[in-house]
Design a protein around this motif. Sequence first.
Motif, PDB file in Angstrom:
ATOM      1  N   ARG A   1       0.900  -1.157   0.005  1.00 12.57           N
ATOM      2  CA  ARG A   1      -0.141   0.041  -0.020  1.00 12.57           C
ATOM      3  C   ARG A   1       0.937   1.171  -0.096  1.00 12.57           C
ATOM      4  O   ARG A   1       0.521   2.266  -0.729  1.00 12.57           O
TER       5      ARG A   1
ATOM      6  N   ALA B   1       2.483   1.908  -3.577  1.00 16.74           N
ATOM      7  CA  ALA B   1       1.363   1.940  -4.407  1.00 16.74           C
ATOM      8  C   ALA B   1       1.214   3.523  -4.325  1.00 16.74           C
ATOM      9  O   ALA B   1       0.755   4.458  -5.143  1.00 16.74           O
ATOM     10  N   GLU B   2       0.682   3.972  -2.877  1.00 13.05           N
ATOM     11  CA  GLU B   2       0.506   5.484  -2.736  1.00 13.05           C
ATOM     12  C   GLU B   2       1.653   6.373  -3.192  1.00 13.05           C
ATOM     13  O   GLU B   2       1.660   7.423  -3.533  1.00 13.05           O
ATOM     14  N   THR B   3       2.886   5.811  -2.693  1.00 18.69           N
ATOM     15  CA  THR B   3       3.852   6.796  -2.975  1.00 18.69           C
ATOM     16  C   THR B   3       4.159   6.994  -4.497  1.00 18.69           C
ATOM     17  O   THR B   3       4.383   8.072  -5.032  1.00 18.69           O
ATOM     18  N   PHE B   4       4.258   5.730  -5.227  1.00 22.84           N
ATOM     19  CA  PHE B   4       4.275   5.943  -6.854  1.00 22.84           C
ATOM     20  C   PHE B   4       3.026   6.716  -7.393  1.00 22.84           C
ATOM     21  O   PHE B   4       3.312   7.418  -8.140  1.00 22.84           O
ATOM     22  N   SER B   5       1.958   6.482  -6.827  1.00 24.17           N
ATOM     23  CA  SER B   5       0.969   7.203  -7.308  1.00 24.17           C
ATOM     24  C   SER B   5       1.025   8.662  -7.013  1.00 24.17           C
ATOM     25  O   SER B   5       0.663   9.533  -7.989  1.00 24.17           O
ATOM     26  N   GLY B   6       1.458   8.992  -5.886  1.00 24.33           N
ATOM     27  CA  GLY B   6       1.722  10.396  -5.769  1.00 24.33           C
ATOM     28  C   GLY B   6       2.961  11.160  -6.418  1.00 24.33           C
ATOM     29  O   GLY B   6       2.539  12.229  -6.924  1.00 24.33           O
TER      30      GLY B   6
ATOM     31  N   ALA C   1       3.810  10.014  -9.420  1.00 26.07           N
ATOM     32  CA  ALA C   1       3.236  10.135 -10.742  1.00 26.07           C
ATOM     33  C   ALA C   1       2.395  11.163 -10.913  1.00 26.07           C
ATOM     34  O   ALA C   1       2.804  11.907 -12.055  1.00 26.07           O
ATOM     35  N   LEU C   2       1.505  11.572  -9.968  1.00 29.52           N
ATOM     36  CA  LEU C   2       0.609  12.600 -10.124  1.00 29.52           C
ATOM     37  C   LEU C   2       1.629  14.184 -10.132  1.00 29.52           C
ATOM     38  O   LEU C   2       1.027  14.968 -10.643  1.00 29.52           O
TER      39      LEU C   2
ATOM     40  N   PRO D   1       0.461  16.792  -4.717  1.00 30.92           N
ATOM     41  CA  PRO D   1       0.723  15.289  -5.048  1.00 30.92           C
ATOM     42  C   PRO D   1       1.758  14.844  -4.138  1.00 30.92           C
ATOM     43  O   PRO D   1       1.909  13.832  -3.853  1.00 30.92           O
TER      44      PRO D   1
ATOM     45  N   ALA E   1       2.264  11.753  -1.120  1.00 33.09           N
ATOM     46  CA  ALA E   1       3.412  10.752  -1.251  1.00 33.09           C
ATOM     47  C   ALA E   1       4.066  10.685   0.273  1.00 33.09           C
ATOM     48  O   ALA E   1       4.385   9.861   0.796  1.00 33.09           O
TER      49      ALA E   1
ATOM     50  N   THR F   1      10.561  13.909  -7.325  1.00 29.74           N
ATOM     51  CA  THR F   1       9.954  12.531  -7.693  1.00 29.74           C
ATOM     52  C   THR F   1      11.052  11.528  -7.975  1.00 29.74           C
ATOM     53  O   THR F   1      10.808  10.434  -7.232  1.00 29.74           O
TER      54      THR F   1
END
Length: 126
Positions: free
Chosen positions: A10, A13-18, A20-21, A52, A56, A109
């Motif tokens: 989790r 996923a949250e870190t990579f999503s943040g 990427a955003l 974003p 992350a 990033t």
Amino acid sequence: MNRFDRLTYRYLAETFSGTALYALASYLARQFLETHDAPLVVVAVSFAATLPMGLALWAQVRFYRKVDERERHILAVAGALTLLAGVFLALFLDKLGNAWPVDFSLYATILMIAWSIATVLVRLRT
């Protein structure tokens, strides 16, 4: 799959999503700010594009608060390795900037992704 594995997936996923955003928001903000130069607009768009990365960072804080001392140690070691690599990379990119223009807008990033990857690698080695 144990509790730490679920938390780790989790967190990743949250870190990579943040991140990427953040990369997408940075790109869109740059495009928008090329045509707008009002100070209030620049500040608002810059702040909105940075939010974003705050997501992350918040994912890392939540992960840190929910894990035991071993996992906290892993995060600290991974953070230290990322800091060393990040400082070295910043020095290199600064010198490279004299000969070739370097854009530091996505540097955060790169560091967030490096910290996440370093966390996984340190966990595998311990």
